[in-house]
Design an enzyme around this catalytic site. Structure first.
Site, PDB file in Angstrom:
ATOM      1  N   ARG A  40       6.353   1.366  -4.448  1.00  0.00           N
ATOM      2  CA  ARG A  40       5.738   1.037  -3.167  1.00  0.00           C
ATOM      3  C   ARG A  40       5.496  -0.458  -3.058  1.00  0.00           C
ATOM      4  O   ARG A  40       5.333  -1.143  -4.052  1.00  0.00           O
ATOM      5  CB  ARG A  40       4.371   1.710  -3.053  1.00  0.00           C
ATOM      6  N   ARG A  78      -1.285  -9.182  -7.489  1.00  0.00           N
ATOM      7  CA  ARG A  78      -2.259  -9.820  -6.599  1.00  0.00           C
ATOM      8  C   ARG A  78      -3.580 -10.122  -7.312  1.00  0.00           C
ATOM      9  O   ARG A  78      -4.237 -11.124  -7.017  1.00  0.00           O
ATOM     10  CB  ARG A  78      -2.469  -8.958  -5.357  1.00  0.00           C
ATOM     11  N   ASP A 132       2.711  -2.771  -0.559  1.00  0.00           N
ATOM     12  CA  ASP A 132       1.612  -2.593   0.393  1.00  0.00           C
ATOM     13  C   ASP A 132       1.907  -3.218   1.748  1.00  0.00           C
ATOM     14  O   ASP A 132       2.836  -4.018   1.882  1.00  0.00           O
ATOM     15  CB  ASP A 132       0.334  -3.232  -0.169  1.00  0.00           C
TER      16      ASP A 132
END
Lengths: 244, 244
Positions: A50, A197, A52
């Site tokens: 995935r 992140r 975001d």
């Protein structure tokens, strides 16, 4: 049945992310819709992982099974003609029927871009994280080396994650300054949820003097999300390449 | 009355251009609205020149007269807090009361970016002109030299323009390749309407073999818009700097 591997670029700004969700448009859905339009088939598109909402890709990989007899190298052009302008298929090729984009990925490379200038730049607003204060480049560079190798990265994982193991291996982690941009490139065998992140948020706290670069080993050892820095925003993050 | 000079960056994608228009949002209007919000004054913001819809700026200049006593270097921060994220004031300073952004400009520099790759890149879709076929870089570079100096550029002006003189002087015109991008930089004492975009369209026709590089002197001499190439699209164009 033919197994087709796609290499995909996207501007993630307008999407809820890669993965299909009840509310909001996903990149996966857009591509499945385009595949339906050109083959008539309702396929299950498997992504390498995935991304975001707001996160971009220069080389996301996905695969799907099809009975279509469209020549496989034409798939990219056919799909691009049906896709919105913020998604592009840059490669389509036939792969072994056992190939699985997620399970077979052995390495991934992410890029993170910081725009480091007092006043925001509208041209970068969706494509780099704006940090308006001074960042000590040397200190951040110093900190990157502590991430190399295999570690339990629990401290750098969003706290609500659920995974079998939190051990990951980082092969390379570089930082480069070009003009007002600071470009990080990190390559590993896999990444926990929000790991890149949180690493970047921690490096920014090092660059601004809130944390010391040699605190990284302690943060890793603590296995405590609270010990690490904040989660840097999605707009600076790019999935650059997936290796098989 | 204080005369304030602003240096402005914008992503022109969502605007009808710099100049106020009946239909559509303009950058000028957005900034005038922000000035009204912080000073209460309805000012006339004078830009160095128009930019078309979709054209960007890294250094547009504008000025306005105000009675406000907000410290002039704070203006940029105050305005940015009221402006949409695709417009940013990067500098605000007091200038002589006779300073006029348009009349006093002596030189301008534009940048034009081409993304030269077979398949489109979604990250550049609003920020570079996508040319999917081979461009002969050497031929285009060869062609740039013919534009240097003072010439009547009627052939490179949108046909419905109305100006006193069509003579302009080009001081520098460079071309640089970095990865899949071709970046042109052109500096002159002024530019006719659509002049940069028509020059780039003509260079693309040279790069693709439709025109020869040494045809430029003939195109200039013809003073005929039909002799030049097509008008390259706005998304690749940036007003980079205005000199005074």
């Amino acid at each position: 049945m033919v197994n087709i591997k796609l290499t995909i670029q996207y501007d993630g700004t307008s999407y809820c992310g890669w993965q299909k969700q009840k509310n909001g448009n996903s990149i996966q859905e857009e591509i499945e819709r385009a595949i339906k339009l050109i083959t008539g088939e309702r396929v299950n598109l498997i992504g390498s992982g995935r991304t975001d909402s707001g996160v971009h890709a220069k080389g996301q990989v996905a695969n799907f099974l099809t009975d279509s007899n469209i020549p496989v190298d034409r798939f990219k052009f056919a799909l691009n003609s049906k896709l919105p302008r913020d998604i592009s298929i840059i490669d389509s090729r036939r792969v072994d029927e056992k190939f699985h984009s997620r399970f077979d990925a052995i390495r991934k490379r992410y890029q993170y871009i910081i725009y480091n200038k007092k006043i925001r730049n509208p041209l970068y607003r969706n494509f780099a994280y704006h940090v308006p204060y001074f960042l000590n480049y040397k200190e951040m560079e110093e900190a990157t080396k502590y991430f190399l190798g295999s570690h339990d990265f629990s401290s750098f994982m969003a706290s609500n994650s659920n995974v079998k193991t939190t051990i990951r291996t980082i092969y390379t982690f570089t930082i480069k300054r070009t003009g007002d941009l600071i470009i990080f490139s990190i390559e590993g065998n896999g990444f926990l949820y929000n790991m890149v992140r949180i690493i970047i948020g921690t490096l920014v706290e090092i660059g601004s003097g809130k944390l010391k670069s040699d605190s990284i080993p302690y943060i890793i050892h603590s296995k405590n999300r609270e010990a690490a820095g904040y989660t840097a925003p999605p707009e600076g993050l790019y999935l650059e390449k997936v290796f098989y």
